[in-house]
Design an enzyme around this catalytic site. Structure first.
Site, PDB file in Angstrom:
ATOM      1  N   ARG A   1      15.117  50.700 -53.262  1.00 22.83           N
ATOM      2  CA  ARG A   1      14.578  50.910 -51.907  1.00 22.83           C
ATOM      3  C   ARG A   1      15.676  50.890 -50.865  1.00 22.83           C
ATOM      4  NH1 ARG A   1       9.055  47.728 -50.922  1.00 22.83           N
ATOM      5  NH2 ARG A   1       7.749  49.517 -51.358  1.00 22.83           N
TER       6      ARG A   1
ATOM      7  N   SER B   1      34.413  49.729 -49.819  1.00 20.44           N
ATOM      8  CA  SER B   1      35.816  49.866 -49.413  1.00 20.44           C
ATOM      9  C   SER B   1      36.318  48.612 -48.699  1.00 20.44           C
ATOM     10  CB  SER B   1      35.980  51.088 -48.509  1.00 20.44           C
ATOM     11  OG  SER B   1      35.141  50.981 -47.386  1.00 20.44           O
TER      12      SER B   1
ATOM     13  N   TYR C   1      31.403  39.026 -48.218  1.00 20.08           N
ATOM     14  CA  TYR C   1      30.887  40.151 -49.002  1.00 20.08           C
ATOM     15  C   TYR C   1      31.992  40.680 -49.935  1.00 20.08           C
ATOM     16  CZ  TYR C   1      28.931  44.814 -49.831  1.00 20.08           C
ATOM     17  OH  TYR C   1      28.446  45.965 -50.409  1.00 20.08           O
TER      18      TYR C   1
ATOM     19  N   LYS D   1      32.056  41.105 -54.015  1.00 24.43           N
ATOM     20  CA  LYS D   1      32.204  42.415 -54.655  1.00 24.43           C
ATOM     21  C   LYS D   1      33.430  42.454 -55.570  1.00 24.43           C
ATOM     22  CE  LYS D   1      28.580  44.467 -53.585  1.00 24.43           C
ATOM     23  NZ  LYS D   1      27.689  45.027 -54.608  1.00 24.43           N
TER      24      LYS D   1
ATOM     25  N   PRO E   1      32.567  52.826 -52.809  1.00 25.23           N
ATOM     26  CA  PRO E   1      32.237  53.808 -51.774  1.00 25.23           C
ATOM     27  C   PRO E   1      32.758  53.390 -50.402  1.00 25.23           C
ATOM     28  CG  PRO E   1      30.249  52.868 -52.797  1.00 25.23           C
ATOM     29  CD  PRO E   1      31.411  52.037 -53.201  1.00 25.23           C
ATOM     30  N   THR E   2      33.071  54.378 -49.596  1.00 21.61           N
ATOM     31  CA  THR E   2      33.394  54.110 -48.200  1.00 21.61           C
ATOM     32  C   THR E   2      32.076  53.883 -47.445  1.00 21.61           C
ATOM     33  OG1 THR E   2      34.773  54.921 -46.419  1.00 21.61           O
ATOM     34  CG2 THR E   2      33.330  56.551 -47.459  1.00 21.61           C
TER      35      THR E   2
ATOM     36  N   TRP F   1      30.748  48.602 -29.409  1.00 20.71           N
ATOM     37  CA  TRP F   1      31.455  47.347 -29.685  1.00 20.71           C
ATOM     38  C   TRP F   1      32.938  47.575 -29.951  1.00 20.71           C
ATOM     39  CZ3 TRP F   1      27.846  44.757 -33.894  1.00 20.71           C
ATOM     40  CH2 TRP F   1      26.612  44.472 -33.303  1.00 20.71           C
TER      41      TRP F   1
HETATM   42  P1  GDP Z   1      32.930  47.390 -40.854  1.00 19.19           P
HETATM   43  O1  GDP Z   1      33.249  48.786 -41.288  1.00 19.19           O
HETATM   44  O2  GDP Z   1      32.786  46.416 -41.976  1.00 19.19           O
HETATM   45  O3  GDP Z   1      33.911  46.903 -39.808  1.00 19.19           O
HETATM   46  O4  GDP Z   1      31.458  47.359 -40.203  1.00 19.19           O
HETATM   47  P2  GDP Z   1      30.683  48.135 -39.034  1.00 19.19           P
HETATM   48  O5  GDP Z   1      30.224  49.470 -39.486  1.00 19.19           O
HETATM   49  O6  GDP Z   1      29.606  47.181 -38.585  1.00 19.19           O
HETATM   50  O7  GDP Z   1      31.721  48.302 -37.818  1.00 19.19           O
HETATM   51  C1  GDP Z   1      32.716  49.263 -37.792  1.00 19.19           C
HETATM   52  C2  GDP Z   1      33.392  49.307 -36.430  1.00 19.19           C
HETATM   53  O8  GDP Z   1      32.488  49.867 -35.463  1.00 19.19           O
HETATM   54  C3  GDP Z   1      33.811  47.937 -35.856  1.00 19.19           C
HETATM   55  O9  GDP Z   1      35.066  48.112 -35.221  1.00 19.19           O
HETATM   56  C4  GDP Z   1      32.720  47.651 -34.834  1.00 19.19           C
HETATM   57  O10 GDP Z   1      33.138  46.783 -33.785  1.00 19.19           O
HETATM   58  C5  GDP Z   1      32.479  49.073 -34.280  1.00 19.19           C
HETATM   59  N1  GDP Z   1      31.206  49.243 -33.569  1.00 19.19           N
HETATM   60  C6  GDP Z   1      31.073  49.831 -32.348  1.00 19.19           C
HETATM   61  N2  GDP Z   1      29.804  49.782 -31.931  1.00 19.19           N
HETATM   62  C7  GDP Z   1      29.090  49.171 -32.933  1.00 19.19           C
HETATM   63  C8  GDP Z   1      27.712  48.848 -33.064  1.00 19.19           C
HETATM   64  O11 GDP Z   1      26.892  49.082 -32.193  1.00 19.19           O
HETATM   65  N3  GDP Z   1      27.356  48.244 -34.244  1.00 19.19           N
HETATM   66  C9  GDP Z   1      28.242  47.975 -35.241  1.00 19.19           C
HETATM   67  N4  GDP Z   1      27.816  47.395 -36.379  1.00 19.19           N
HETATM   68  N5  GDP Z   1      29.566  48.251 -35.111  1.00 19.19           N
HETATM   69  C10 GDP Z   1      29.984  48.846 -33.975  1.00 19.19           C
END
Ligand code: GDP
Length: 327
Positions: A23, A119, A147, A151, A174-175, A213
């Site tokens: 799921r 990754s 995590y 892994k 996977p990325t 962010w």
């Molecule tokens: P990561 O690949 O393990 O770092 O996980 P994420 O996909 O949650 O975040 C990737 C990057 O995107 C980080 O630098 C976050 O700060 C940035 N980012 C920007 N805006 C967002 C948001 O709204 N949510 C999340 N999760 N990440 C964000």
């Protein structure tokens, strides 16, 4: 033939295939792809029916169902914030699932098992693009080390079973995967679905700005979930090694570029504001996919097309919704 002169197992259209995590984002896409290819004997259990962290339940399930092939796509997953907020669940639940499923699969004569990693197991400052051999060559990114440790332990466990018992357990890295079926909850999601939701809501509310962010500088690679599912089945059929293998697209984007692209697809034209109080995480995470290319697989869906499809699913999850798929 393998080293011991044993014939290699072949996944047939009638083989009994257990997709753990059917799921979830990746598991549901693997099921859809297997069904599309004509595999008829899929086995799946919801979390309510089978708790993969419960060892005796997992043992009983394998003993009764005797699957021949297993895709281990079940995991506790989440974005940068969820990872930092729930270290116990990310470490404990993932370790427990790996131990229970790999052991039960081995004991019950599974012919081949495929573990799905991530990754984020690679060192924070690994040279880019990241080759498989960079695993364990440096410290991890602290925001997702819980995590990542789970892994890495899963990969090592799979390799240990192969080495000690000749159990065919392959591991894919996977990325960042995205697409229909994704988690769009702003507190726990990954960046791409979060940005789709934020851009959509900002457009509806006519907001002048949208918050992203971090600094917008980190770079990430994004793989559409149907491509991921295709690679997962392709590797189950054609990859036969205990060495881990990266699954990605071979190009990355800054978070700023990603946000701009998402806004274009969603049709939001306001300003982007970067919230420096949120973590950046790894500065860059681009996989080297030479090993995957060399055995003949390439992704099909480009990022813009994938975002459009993911947005469509966000708007109308019932249209072909993977979560409601009946097996
Ligand atoms: P990561 O690949 O393990 O770092 O996980 P994420 O996909 O949650 O975040 C990737 C990057 O995107 C980080 O630098 C976050 O700060 C940035 N980012 C920007 N805006 C967002 C948001 O709204 N949510 C999340 N999760 N990440 C964000």
């Amino acid at each position: 033939m393998d080293d011991a002169g044993m014939p290699k197992p072949e996944m047939e259209k009638h083989s009994r295939i257990f997709v753990a995590g059917h799921r979830g984002l990746v598991g549901s896409a693997i099921c859809r792809h297997l069904l599309r290819l004509g595999y008829t004997n899929l086995i799946a259990r919801t979390r309510g029916e089978l708790d993969l962290t419960n060892q005796s339940a997992v043992d009983a399930f394998f003993a009764a169902e005797k699957p021949e092939y297993v895709f281990l796509a079940a995991a506790k997953v989440g974005g940068i914030l969820a990872n930092s907020n729930y270290p116990v669940e990310f470490l404990r639940d993932n370790l427990t699932i790996e131990i229970n499923v790999i052991e039960a699969a081995y004991r019950n004569g599974v012919k081949k098992l495929e573990c799905l990693g991530s990754s984020c197991i690679y060192p924070k400052l690994a040279p880019q693009p990241i080759k498989e051999e960079y695993l364990l060559t440096g410290p991890l990114e602290p925001t997702n080390e819980w995590y990542a440790i789970a892994k890495i332990a899963g990969i090592k466990l799979a390799q240990a079973y192969w080495r000690q018992y000749g159990f065919r357990a392959i591991s894919l890295m996977p990325t960042n995967v995205y697409g229909p079926g994704d988690n769009f909850d702003l507190q726990s999601s990954h960046v791409l679905p979060a940005l789709i939701r934020k851009a959509h809501e900002a457009r509806l509310k006519h907001s002048r700005e949208m918050v992203v962010w971090g600094s917008g500088e980190p770079r990430r690679e994004f793989l559409y979930v149907d491509d991921m599912a295709e690679a997962a089945v392709f590797l189950m059929l054609h990859y036969d090694s205990a060495d881990i293998i990266n699954v990605g697209v071979g190009e990355d984007h800054s978070i700023r570029e990603l946000a701009e692209l998402v806004c274009r697809v969603v049709g939001y034209q306001g300003r982007l504001v970067f919230d420096a109080s949120k973590p950046d995480g790894m500065p860059r995470k681009l996989l080297d996919i030479a090993r995957l290319r060399n055995i003949g697989w390439r992704p099909r869906i480009n990022l813009e097309e994938g975002i459009a499809r993911a947005y469509q699913w966000f708007l109308e999850p019932e249209q072909g919704a993977p979560r409601s798929m009946a097996i």
